[in-house]
Design a protein around this motif. Structure first.
Motif, PDB file in Angstrom:
ATOM      1  N   ILE A 158     -17.435   1.558  58.415  1.00  0.00           N
ATOM      2  CA  ILE A 158     -16.888   0.751  57.332  1.00  0.00           C
ATOM      3  C   ILE A 158     -16.754   1.596  56.067  1.00  0.00           C
ATOM      4  CG2 ILE A 158     -18.001  -1.291  58.325  1.00  0.00           C
ATOM      5  CD1 ILE A 158     -19.832  -1.334  55.870  1.00  0.00           C
ATOM      6  N   TYR A 159     -15.922   1.118  55.166  1.00  0.00           N
ATOM      7  CA  TYR A 159     -15.662   1.799  53.908  1.00  0.00           C
ATOM      8  C   TYR A 159     -16.235   0.953  52.769  1.00  0.00           C
ATOM      9  CZ  TYR A 159     -12.348   4.544  56.673  1.00  0.00           C
ATOM     10  OH  TYR A 159     -11.772   5.366  57.622  1.00  0.00           O
ATOM     11  N   VAL A 160     -17.069   1.583  51.940  1.00  0.00           N
ATOM     12  CA  VAL A 160     -17.694   0.879  50.826  1.00  0.00           C
ATOM     13  C   VAL A 160     -17.198   1.458  49.509  1.00  0.00           C
ATOM     14  CG1 VAL A 160     -19.751   0.403  52.215  1.00  0.00           C
ATOM     15  CG2 VAL A 160     -19.728   2.397  50.703  1.00  0.00           C
ATOM     16  N   ASP A 161     -17.378   0.708  48.458  1.00  0.00           N
ATOM     17  CA  ASP A 161     -16.985   1.140  47.117  1.00  0.00           C
ATOM     18  C   ASP A 161     -17.808   2.359  46.714  1.00  0.00           C
ATOM     19  OD1 ASP A 161     -16.459   1.407  44.414  1.00  0.00           O
ATOM     20  OD2 ASP A 161     -16.708  -0.705  43.946  1.00  0.00           O
ATOM     21  N   ILE A 162     -17.144   3.416  46.286  1.00  0.00           N
ATOM     22  CA  ILE A 162     -17.833   4.632  45.877  1.00  0.00           C
ATOM     23  C   ILE A 162     -18.718   4.396  44.660  1.00  0.00           C
ATOM     24  CG2 ILE A 162     -15.977   5.425  44.337  1.00  0.00           C
ATOM     25  CD1 ILE A 162     -18.103   7.687  46.625  1.00  0.00           C
ATOM     26  N   VAL A 163     -18.401   3.373  43.861  1.00  0.00           N
ATOM     27  CA  VAL A 163     -19.170   3.084  42.653  1.00  0.00           C
ATOM     28  C   VAL A 163     -20.341   2.161  42.943  1.00  0.00           C
ATOM     29  CG1 VAL A 163     -19.100   2.003  40.373  1.00  0.00           C
ATOM     30  CG2 VAL A 163     -17.221   3.473  41.114  1.00  0.00           C
ATOM     31  N   SER A 164     -20.062   1.000  43.541  1.00  0.00           N
ATOM     32  CA  SER A 164     -21.086  -0.032  43.690  1.00  0.00           C
ATOM     33  C   SER A 164     -21.721  -0.099  45.068  1.00  0.00           C
ATOM     34  CB  SER A 164     -20.480  -1.404  43.377  1.00  0.00           C
ATOM     35  OG  SER A 164     -19.511  -1.744  44.354  1.00  0.00           O
ATOM     36  N   GLY A 165     -21.058   0.453  46.084  1.00  0.00           N
ATOM     37  CA  GLY A 165     -21.574   0.389  47.445  1.00  0.00           C
ATOM     38  C   GLY A 165     -21.230  -0.893  48.176  1.00  0.00           C
ATOM     39  N   GLU A 166     -20.485  -1.813  47.550  1.00  0.00           N
ATOM     40  CA  GLU A 166     -20.163  -3.075  48.225  1.00  0.00           C
ATOM     41  C   GLU A 166     -19.183  -2.827  49.369  1.00  0.00           C
ATOM     42  OE1 GLU A 166     -17.798  -5.694  45.451  1.00  0.00           O
ATOM     43  OE2 GLU A 166     -17.981  -3.899  44.193  1.00  0.00           O
ATOM     44  N   PRO A 167     -19.374  -3.471  50.524  1.00  0.00           N
ATOM     45  CA  PRO A 167     -18.493  -3.276  51.680  1.00  0.00           C
ATOM     46  C   PRO A 167     -17.083  -3.786  51.390  1.00  0.00           C
ATOM     47  CG  PRO A 167     -20.566  -4.296  52.320  1.00  0.00           C
ATOM     48  CD  PRO A 167     -20.506  -4.350  50.832  1.00  0.00           C
ATOM     49  N   LEU A 168     -16.070  -2.990  51.751  1.00  0.00           N
ATOM     50  CA  LEU A 168     -14.694  -3.336  51.421  1.00  0.00           C
ATOM     51  C   LEU A 168     -13.776  -3.440  52.634  1.00  0.00           C
ATOM     52  CD1 LEU A 168     -14.259  -1.026  48.300  1.00  0.00           C
ATOM     53  CD2 LEU A 168     -14.758  -3.476  48.310  1.00  0.00           C
ATOM     54  N   PHE A 169     -13.773  -2.411  53.491  1.00  0.00           N
ATOM     55  CA  PHE A 169     -12.853  -2.370  54.615  1.00  0.00           C
ATOM     56  C   PHE A 169     -13.551  -1.811  55.850  1.00  0.00           C
ATOM     57  CE2 PHE A 169     -10.290  -1.891  50.755  1.00  0.00           C
ATOM     58  CZ  PHE A 169      -9.359  -2.909  50.920  1.00  0.00           C
ATOM     59  N   ALA A 170     -12.968  -2.096  57.023  1.00  0.00           N
ATOM     60  CA  ALA A 170     -13.531  -1.614  58.292  1.00  0.00           C
ATOM     61  C   ALA A 170     -12.493  -0.815  59.054  1.00  0.00           C
ATOM     62  CB  ALA A 170     -14.007  -2.799  59.136  1.00  0.00           C
ATOM     63  N   SER A 171     -12.975   0.129  59.858  1.00  0.00           N
ATOM     64  CA  SER A 171     -12.074   0.935  60.687  1.00  0.00           C
ATOM     65  C   SER A 171     -11.316   0.071  61.687  1.00  0.00           C
ATOM     66  CB  SER A 171     -12.862   2.020  61.421  1.00  0.00           C
ATOM     67  OG  SER A 171     -13.825   1.444  62.293  1.00  0.00           O
ATOM     68  N   THR A 172     -11.870  -1.095  62.041  1.00  0.00           N
ATOM     69  CA  THR A 172     -11.207  -1.986  62.996  1.00  0.00           C
ATOM     70  C   THR A 172      -9.900  -2.556  62.440  1.00  0.00           C
ATOM     71  OG1 THR A 172     -12.658  -3.746  62.183  1.00  0.00           O
ATOM     72  CG2 THR A 172     -13.294  -2.645  64.227  1.00  0.00           C
ATOM     73  N   ASP A 173      -9.735  -2.518  61.108  1.00  0.00           N
ATOM     74  CA  ASP A 173      -8.518  -3.018  60.485  1.00  0.00           C
ATOM     75  C   ASP A 173      -7.661  -1.895  59.906  1.00  0.00           C
ATOM     76  OD1 ASP A 173      -9.164  -5.796  60.879  1.00  0.00           O
ATOM     77  OD2 ASP A 173     -10.664  -5.578  59.301  1.00  0.00           O
ATOM     78  N   LYS A 174      -8.004  -0.650  60.196  1.00  0.00           N
ATOM     79  CA  LYS A 174      -7.279   0.495  59.652  1.00  0.00           C
ATOM     80  C   LYS A 174      -6.110   0.836  60.570  1.00  0.00           C
ATOM     81  CE  LYS A 174      -8.342   5.047  57.637  1.00  0.00           C
ATOM     82  NZ  LYS A 174      -7.403   5.942  58.340  1.00  0.00           N
ATOM     83  N   PHE A 175      -4.988   1.241  59.983  1.00  0.00           N
ATOM     84  CA  PHE A 175      -3.830   1.638  60.786  1.00  0.00           C
ATOM     85  C   PHE A 175      -3.095   2.770  60.077  1.00  0.00           C
ATOM     86  CE2 PHE A 175      -2.136  -1.339  57.733  1.00  0.00           C
ATOM     87  CZ  PHE A 175      -0.830  -0.937  57.488  1.00  0.00           C
TER      88      PHE A 175
END
Length: 362
Positions: A257-274
């Protein structure tokens, strides 16, 4: 009174008694000892109660000169209180701060304390109500008492609040370290912590009262400049755009998963990446929609929709309506605004509940 911080946790607590399991970790068990005495003559102690002690650790822990911050119980009449009985003994949730007085002053700690709470509310703090969440300052000596009173008077004179600060300033009583699962909760369970802070109403209140201070868990601009690369700072804080095909994640095919570089909150997942062919990481949807804020952007003389993170207020990129099924959306995001967490490292960062994403496409 059962706290409202995370209903899942409290249901597990009720089901399991004094020992319970959350995210494959066993919590509870023997009582924790009281905090040890200081070992350095230059160290001093400050104790503050500001409602939920989860939310009081982080703001102090990031201050230069603070040695340790621990959660615990104080102000009551019973010995060795636990999470199950501290209110019955008259204790409140508090944090005990050991600090180097040569690097940071008690006044600076007081200033930080006022910026975490509603100083006019003595019945609890935000969503947490009752005597166990009563805010207070516990002074160690006469000098701390004088400084606390002066700081309180200065806050009253500032006119920031419709009512005068009503926080009691009390002599310190024995401080009892809370159970281990409470210590450093903001680091070990960042998603639970972020969701609680947001849902409790604390962050919204602080943003309203202190417009120059966003969420208390966020770093200062100066601290961000030190931690981020120049490109990361330009993208996240100046709404910049990184070069296509020359960034960290446009061609990343790892699961995670991809999290915010500033806050660490989860944002996106590889399962939805294209692969959108644009040279930037592209996703069909957010992992946690509540962590995404969309705003109109007309800076290029055309209508676009900017995407920002909620907790970090980080500029991420833009969303377009030319994506593939099932959403038809393309979240075009700057790698510089993201940090990738491989699925093998999710548990290490308190994000193990996202492991169920992998193995099947959403």
């Amino acid at each position: 009174m059962i706290p409202l911080r995370n209903i899942t946790y409290w249901l597990l607590w009720i089901a399991a008694g004094t020992t319970f399991v959350v995210d494959n970790q066993v919590f509870g068990g023997p009582e924790q000892p009281s905090s040890p005495d200081l070992t350095d003559d230059h160290q001093k102690v400050a104790i503050f109660a500001g409602g939920c002690f989860w939310c009081m650790e982080s703001p102090f822990a990031q201050l230069k000169g603070v040695v340790t911050v621990e959660s615990g119980y104080t102000g009551g009449t019973t010995t060795d209180p636990t999470y199950e009985n501290y209110m019955a003994g008259g204790h409140v949730e508090a944090v005990r701060i050991v600090y180097d007085s040569g690097q940071i002053t008690y006044k600076a700690l007081l200033d930080t304390f006022w910026r975490q709470i509603d100083p006019t509310d003595t019945g609890g703090q935000f969503v947490d109500r009752g005597s166990g969440y009563m805010p207070a300052i516990f002074y160690q000596d006469e000098d701390q008492r004088i400084q606390a009173e002066q700081s309180k008077n200065e806050l009253a004179a500032s006119g920031l609040f419709a009512k005068p600060p009503a926080i009691p300033i009390l002599p310190a009583t024995p401080f009892y370290r809370a159970e281990e699962y409470h210590q450093g909760f903001y680091k070990r369970n960042p998603l639970h912590y972020a969701n609680y802070r947001q849902g409790s109403g604390r962050d919204a209140f602080l943003r309203k009262i202190w417009p120059q201070q966003t969420a208390a868990s966020q770093e200062s601009d100066q601290e961000l400049r030190k931690r981020l690369t120049p490109l990361q700072y330009e993208v996240t804080r100046k709404n910049g755009t990184e070069p296509p095909f020359d960034n960290a994640y446009w061609n990343n095919h790892q699961e995670g998963i991809y999290v915010d570089i500033v806050s660490g909150e989860p944002l996106f997942a590889s399962t939805d990446k294209f692969d959108s062919g644009t040279g930037w990481p592209s996703f069909t949807r957010p992992l946690v929609p509540e962590n995404i804020v969309e705003k109109a952007d007309r800076t290029l003389l055309t209508h676009r929709t900017e995407v920002r993170s909620k907790m970090g207020n980080t500029h991420l990129g833009h969303v377009f309506s030319d994506g593939p099924p099932p959403t038809g959306l393309r979240y075009c995001i700057n790698s510089a605004a993201l940090r990738f967490v491989p699925k093998e490292q999710l548990a290490r960062e308190g994000l193990e509940h996202f492991k169920t994403l992998f193995g099947t496409k959403r």
